[in-house]
Design a protein around this motif. Structure first.
Motif, PDB file in Angstrom:
ATOM      1  N   PRO A 321       0.824  -1.224   0.000  1.00  0.00           N
ATOM      2  CA  PRO A 321       0.000   0.000   0.000  1.00  0.00           C
ATOM      3  C   PRO A 321       0.853   1.266   0.000  1.00  0.00           C
ATOM      4  CG  PRO A 321      -0.856  -1.592   1.572  1.00  0.00           C
ATOM      5  CD  PRO A 321       0.453  -2.140   1.089  1.00  0.00           C
ATOM      6  N   ALA A 322       2.013   1.224   0.639  1.00  0.00           N
ATOM      7  CA  ALA A 322       2.888   2.395   0.687  1.00  0.00           C
ATOM      8  C   ALA A 322       3.377   2.772  -0.701  1.00  0.00           C
ATOM      9  CB  ALA A 322       4.080   2.121   1.607  1.00  0.00           C
ATOM     10  N   PHE A 323       3.539   1.779  -1.573  1.00  0.00           N
ATOM     11  CA  PHE A 323       4.012   2.041  -2.928  1.00  0.00           C
ATOM     12  C   PHE A 323       3.010   2.921  -3.670  1.00  0.00           C
ATOM     13  CE2 PHE A 323       4.773   1.192  -7.376  1.00  0.00           C
ATOM     14  CZ  PHE A 323       6.151   1.118  -7.467  1.00  0.00           C
ATOM     15  N   MET A 324       1.739   2.560  -3.624  1.00  0.00           N
ATOM     16  CA  MET A 324       0.706   3.336  -4.299  1.00  0.00           C
ATOM     17  C   MET A 324       0.525   4.703  -3.635  1.00  0.00           C
ATOM     18  SD  MET A 324      -0.030   1.577  -6.843  1.00  0.00           S
ATOM     19  CE  MET A 324      -1.273   2.738  -7.420  1.00  0.00           C
ATOM     20  N   GLN A 325       0.670   4.754  -2.322  1.00  0.00           N
ATOM     21  CA  GLN A 325       0.568   6.031  -1.624  1.00  0.00           C
ATOM     22  C   GLN A 325       1.698   6.969  -2.038  1.00  0.00           C
ATOM     23  OE1 GLN A 325       0.463   5.019   2.549  1.00  0.00           O
ATOM     24  NE2 GLN A 325      -1.388   3.771   2.306  1.00  0.00           N
ATOM     25  N   ALA A 326       2.888   6.406  -2.222  1.00  0.00           N
ATOM     26  CA  ALA A 326       4.022   7.203  -2.673  1.00  0.00           C
ATOM     27  C   ALA A 326       3.759   7.751  -4.073  1.00  0.00           C
ATOM     28  CB  ALA A 326       5.298   6.362  -2.663  1.00  0.00           C
ATOM     29  N   LEU A 327       3.185   6.924  -4.921  1.00  0.00           N
ATOM     30  CA  LEU A 327       2.875   7.354  -6.282  1.00  0.00           C
ATOM     31  C   LEU A 327       1.835   8.477  -6.274  1.00  0.00           C
ATOM     32  CD1 LEU A 327       3.335   6.882  -9.285  1.00  0.00           C
ATOM     33  CD2 LEU A 327       1.556   5.142  -9.227  1.00  0.00           C
ATOM     34  N   ASP A 328       0.813   8.334  -5.439  1.00  0.00           N
ATOM     35  CA  ASP A 328      -0.202   9.382  -5.338  1.00  0.00           C
ATOM     36  C   ASP A 328       0.399  10.681  -4.813  1.00  0.00           C
ATOM     37  OD1 ASP A 328      -2.152   7.635  -6.225  1.00  0.00           O
ATOM     38  OD2 ASP A 328      -2.812   7.068  -4.198  1.00  0.00           O
ATOM     39  N   ALA A 329       1.335  10.569  -3.870  1.00  0.00           N
ATOM     40  CA  ALA A 329       1.939  11.753  -3.261  1.00  0.00           C
ATOM     41  C   ALA A 329       2.753  12.553  -4.274  1.00  0.00           C
ATOM     42  CB  ALA A 329       2.816  11.346  -2.080  1.00  0.00           C
ATOM     43  N   VAL A 330       3.533  11.870  -5.093  1.00  0.00           N
ATOM     44  CA  VAL A 330       4.363  12.603  -6.045  1.00  0.00           C
ATOM     45  C   VAL A 330       3.519  13.225  -7.151  1.00  0.00           C
ATOM     46  CG1 VAL A 330       6.441  11.253  -5.579  1.00  0.00           C
ATOM     47  CG2 VAL A 330       4.861  10.479  -7.344  1.00  0.00           C
ATOM     48  N   GLN A 331       2.395  12.604  -7.468  1.00  0.00           N
ATOM     49  CA  GLN A 331       1.525  13.197  -8.476  1.00  0.00           C
ATOM     50  C   GLN A 331       0.848  14.464  -7.966  1.00  0.00           C
ATOM     51  OE1 GLN A 331      -0.658  10.399 -11.344  1.00  0.00           O
ATOM     52  NE2 GLN A 331      -0.408   9.106  -9.545  1.00  0.00           N
ATOM     53  N   ALA A 332       0.784  14.609  -6.661  1.00  0.00           N
ATOM     54  CA  ALA A 332       0.136  15.777  -6.057  1.00  0.00           C
ATOM     55  C   ALA A 332       1.107  16.944  -5.866  1.00  0.00           C
ATOM     56  CB  ALA A 332      -0.478  15.392  -4.720  1.00  0.00           C
ATOM     57  N   PRO A 334       2.859  20.209  -6.412  1.00  0.00           N
ATOM     58  CA  PRO A 334       2.474  21.371  -7.229  1.00  0.00           C
ATOM     59  C   PRO A 334       3.597  21.812  -8.152  1.00  0.00           C
ATOM     60  CG  PRO A 334       3.029  22.063  -5.003  1.00  0.00           C
ATOM     61  CD  PRO A 334       3.066  20.556  -4.998  1.00  0.00           C
ATOM     62  N   GLY A 335       3.223  22.618  -9.146  1.00  0.00           N
ATOM     63  CA  GLY A 335       4.216  23.142 -10.069  1.00  0.00           C
ATOM     64  C   GLY A 335       4.200  22.423 -11.397  1.00  0.00           C
ATOM     65  N   SER A 336       5.317  22.487 -12.101  1.00  0.00           N
ATOM     66  CA  SER A 336       5.413  21.901 -13.434  1.00  0.00           C
ATOM     67  C   SER A 336       5.132  20.411 -13.407  1.00  0.00           C
ATOM     68  CB  SER A 336       6.807  22.151 -14.009  1.00  0.00           C
ATOM     69  OG  SER A 336       7.021  21.366 -15.168  1.00  0.00           O
ATOM     70  N   PRO A 337       4.304  19.917 -14.326  1.00  0.00           N
ATOM     71  CA  PRO A 337       4.063  18.474 -14.377  1.00  0.00           C
ATOM     72  C   PRO A 337       5.318  17.686 -14.717  1.00  0.00           C
ATOM     73  CG  PRO A 337       3.064  19.594 -16.267  1.00  0.00           C
ATOM     74  CD  PRO A 337       3.479  20.660 -15.308  1.00  0.00           C
ATOM     75  N   LEU A 338       6.267  18.320 -15.383  1.00  0.00           N
ATOM     76  CA  LEU A 338       7.512  17.627 -15.715  1.00  0.00           C
ATOM     77  C   LEU A 338       8.308  17.310 -14.454  1.00  0.00           C
ATOM     78  CD1 LEU A 338       8.785  19.512 -18.908  1.00  0.00           C
ATOM     79  CD2 LEU A 338       7.523  17.357 -18.772  1.00  0.00           C
ATOM     80  N   ILE A 339       8.270  18.230 -13.492  1.00  0.00           N
ATOM     81  CA  ILE A 339       8.987  17.989 -12.235  1.00  0.00           C
ATOM     82  C   ILE A 339       8.342  16.833 -11.482  1.00  0.00           C
ATOM     83  CG2 ILE A 339       9.587  18.959  -9.987  1.00  0.00           C
ATOM     84  CD1 ILE A 339       9.781  21.690 -11.326  1.00  0.00           C
ATOM     85  N   GLY A 340       7.013  16.839 -11.419  1.00  0.00           N
ATOM     86  CA  GLY A 340       6.318  15.749 -10.748  1.00  0.00           C
ATOM     87  C   GLY A 340       6.591  14.416 -11.402  1.00  0.00           C
ATOM     88  N   ALA A 341       6.596  14.382 -12.747  1.00  0.00           N
ATOM     89  CA  ALA A 341       6.862  13.139 -13.472  1.00  0.00           C
ATOM     90  C   ALA A 341       8.279  12.656 -13.215  1.00  0.00           C
ATOM     91  CB  ALA A 341       6.643  13.349 -14.968  1.00  0.00           C
ATOM     92  N   HIS A 381       8.212  12.526 -22.415  1.00  0.00           N
ATOM     93  CA  HIS A 381       8.944  11.319 -22.832  1.00  0.00           C
ATOM     94  C   HIS A 381      10.412  11.429 -22.419  1.00  0.00           C
ATOM     95  CE1 HIS A 381       9.962   8.192 -26.117  1.00  0.00           C
ATOM     96  NE2 HIS A 381      11.084   8.468 -25.477  1.00  0.00           N
ATOM     97  N   ARG A 382      11.029  12.560 -22.756  1.00  0.00           N
ATOM     98  CA  ARG A 382      12.463  12.671 -22.498  1.00  0.00           C
ATOM     99  C   ARG A 382      12.761  12.739 -21.008  1.00  0.00           C
ATOM    100  NH1 ARG A 382      14.993  10.060 -24.697  1.00  0.00           N
ATOM    101  NH2 ARG A 382      13.898  10.696 -26.587  1.00  0.00           N
ATOM    102  N   ILE A 383      11.929  13.450 -20.256  1.00  0.00           N
ATOM    103  CA  ILE A 383      12.139  13.548 -18.809  1.00  0.00           C
ATOM    104  C   ILE A 383      11.999  12.186 -18.156  1.00  0.00           C
ATOM    105  CG2 ILE A 383      11.079  14.379 -16.679  1.00  0.00           C
ATOM    106  CD1 ILE A 383      12.885  16.422 -17.993  1.00  0.00           C
ATOM    107  N   VAL A 384      10.965  11.443 -18.538  1.00  0.00           N
ATOM    108  CA  VAL A 384      10.741  10.111 -17.966  1.00  0.00           C
ATOM    109  C   VAL A 384      11.929   9.199 -18.272  1.00  0.00           C
ATOM    110  CG1 VAL A 384       9.362   8.013 -18.223  1.00  0.00           C
ATOM    111  CG2 VAL A 384       8.232  10.216 -17.909  1.00  0.00           C
ATOM    112  N   ALA A 385      12.420   9.226 -19.505  1.00  0.00           N
ATOM    113  CA  ALA A 385      13.531   8.358 -19.898  1.00  0.00           C
ATOM    114  C   ALA A 385      14.795   8.679 -19.107  1.00  0.00           C
ATOM    115  CB  ALA A 385      13.795   8.494 -21.401  1.00  0.00           C
ATOM    116  N   ILE A 386      15.165   9.952 -19.052  1.00  0.00           N
ATOM    117  CA  ILE A 386      16.401  10.336 -18.367  1.00  0.00           C
ATOM    118  C   ILE A 386      16.289  10.091 -16.863  1.00  0.00           C
ATOM    119  CG2 ILE A 386      17.973  12.243 -17.850  1.00  0.00           C
ATOM    120  CD1 ILE A 386      17.142  13.499 -20.530  1.00  0.00           C
TER     121      ILE A 386
END
Length: 441
Positions: A321-332, A334-341, A381-386
């Motif tokens: 459950p902590a894994f999914m909670q961590a994923l939800d937290a980083v998606q929340a 604020p700021g540029s979506p690239l930073i969150g991704a 795409h590029r941010i996720v890859a790097i």
């Protein structure tokens, strides 16, 4: 809260045991067991509850072994042929011939650069990063021997040339650059302008890091230490010509490039061709081929099971459950979506110990969210890859464990510092640079 303690504690335990030299086949399931117990997962299939659809709920044993066995089934032939190829290149004298030519014609100062370049060419040509380590190791040993450089830096050189500026750059056929395509509707050349700048930055900075580390070690009196298992050729030994000796490596790359329509099986064909060419080059040593093939096969089994053990840990970790909670937290965030991704993929790749695994888990969940938030698909795409290539290289990473221990026969204590500098710090800084460039242009 308990699942958070277990997830972080399990990861910390896995890293600690790996660095301490505990066999990863023991460390992997033990650390995964900690995660499973704190996540409330049943340990065995008979203890798992039945879901409404009639299937059994996930359990520790099944989940761990599913991850373990799936990687084994997908990659065993490639590991086997790659390990045999590397052994034959060494036993035939081909690796020694190329190394001697480079150090005699260009000088020993190019030994490190030649090792990195050989890995970079094969990686950008599409050969899996795991297989590149096997393929270039024999050459690296000879280059470092000729230049009298400390061999504990060979894992760092192999990793730097394989999993940094080539693996995640635009146009790379490595899976880490291809996974985002179906989720984002992009191509392998997404955001190539920024990618080119970041790749040049990572290549330059990484080489400065590792070359200075090697130089400081040499100044401190370190040199190449020979092992009983090394192939050794006296200075007056007749070796294959350098042009002939390099042909197996060129053959692997060439066959792979012309057979890419076969998908990952092109690598089997390419490595098989490389083994055949290496045997032809070293035909005068054919009496030793049986022992050489045997060493390669043994090395392949050790290497792939080491990696499978880490993949199994990741399979259990993502059920917490902590894994999914961590994923939800980083998606929340604020700021540029690239930073969150970038943060999301970096964290998940670190938890699972896999760049490709981190992307595969994260993208189906985060791609729609960040695209809806206005992120440009090319930039995303590029941010996720790097970003996937940074914390994935923590000590428990399957590639890191395989390269340091199974391929190079080193310890984390001796070799990981160089690996961390080039494959954790450099890609992390590359991710930051990419974010800055995307914010400016």
């Amino acid at each position: 809260m308990l699942s958070w303690i277990g997830l972080i504690g399990g990861l910390a335990l896995l890293i600690w045991m790996t660095v301490r030299g505990i066999n990863i086949l023991i460390a992997g399931p033990v650390a995964a067991l900690v995660v499973a117990l704190t996540a409330g997962l049943p340990l065995l299939p008979p203890l798992a509850a039945m879901l409404p659809d009639g299937t059994a709920a996930p359990d520790f044993a099944t989940s761990y072994m599913a991850g373990f066995s799936s990687f084994l089934a997908d990659w065993f032939l490639m590991f086997l042929l790659g390990a045999i190829f590397g052994e034959v290149m060494a036993a035939s004298g081909a690796a020694a011939s190329v190394a001697r030519f480079i150090t005699q014609k260009l000088g020993s100062k190019y030994a490190l650069a030649a090792t990195v370049l050989a890995c970079a060419v094969l990686t950008y040509g599409g050969v899996s990063v795991f297989i590149v380590a096997f393929s270039v190791y024999g050459l690296a040993v000879e280059l470092f021997r000729e230049a009298n450089l400390p061999r504990r830096f060979i894992p760092g050189a192999l990793a730097f040339g394989s999993v940094t500026f080539t693996m995640t750059s635009a146009g790379s056929p490595e899976i880490q650059n291809l996974i985002p395509m179906p989720y984002l509707g992009t191509t392998a050349y997404a955001a190539w302008e920024v990618s080119m700048v970041v790749a040049l930055f990572m290549a330059t900075l990484g080489y400065i890091f590792i070359s200075r580390m090697v130089k400081n070690a040499v100044l401190a009196g370190e040199g190449f230490d020979t092992r009983e298992s090394d192939e050794r050729f006296e200075i007056d030994t007749t070796l294959p010509s350098p042009l002939l000796a390099i042909s197996p490596l060129a053959g692997v790359l060439g066959v792979f490039l012309v057979s890419q329509s076969l998908g990952k099986w092109a690598l089997v064909l390419a490595l098989g061709s490389g083994v055949a060419l290496a045997c032809m080059v070293g035909w005068s040593e054919r009496g030793r081929f049986a022992a050489t093939f045997s060493r390669g096969a043994t090395g392949a089994v050790v290497a792939i099971t080491n990696t499978c053990a880490v993949v199994g840990f990741g399979s259990v970790a993502k059920l917490s459950p902590a894994f999914m909670q961590a994923l939800d937290a980083v998606q929340a965030i604020p700021g540029s979506p690239l930073i969150g991704a970038a943060i999301a993929v970096t964290v998940i790749a670190g938890l699972t110990g896999s760049a490709s695994g981190g992307q595969t888990i994260a993208l189906p969940l985060i791609a729609p969210h960040y695209l809806d938030a206005g992120a440009d698909p090319q930039e995303l795409h590029r941010i996720v890859a790097i970003a996937s290539g940074a914390l994935d290289s923590l000590p428990h990473n399957g590639y890191v464990v395989t390269t340091i221990r199974a391929v190079c026969g080193e310890t984390h204590q001796a070799a990981y510092k160089a690996v961390a500098a080039t494959t954790v710090v450099v890609p992390a800084l590359g991710t930051i640079l990419a974010l800055v460039l995307f914010s400016i242009f």
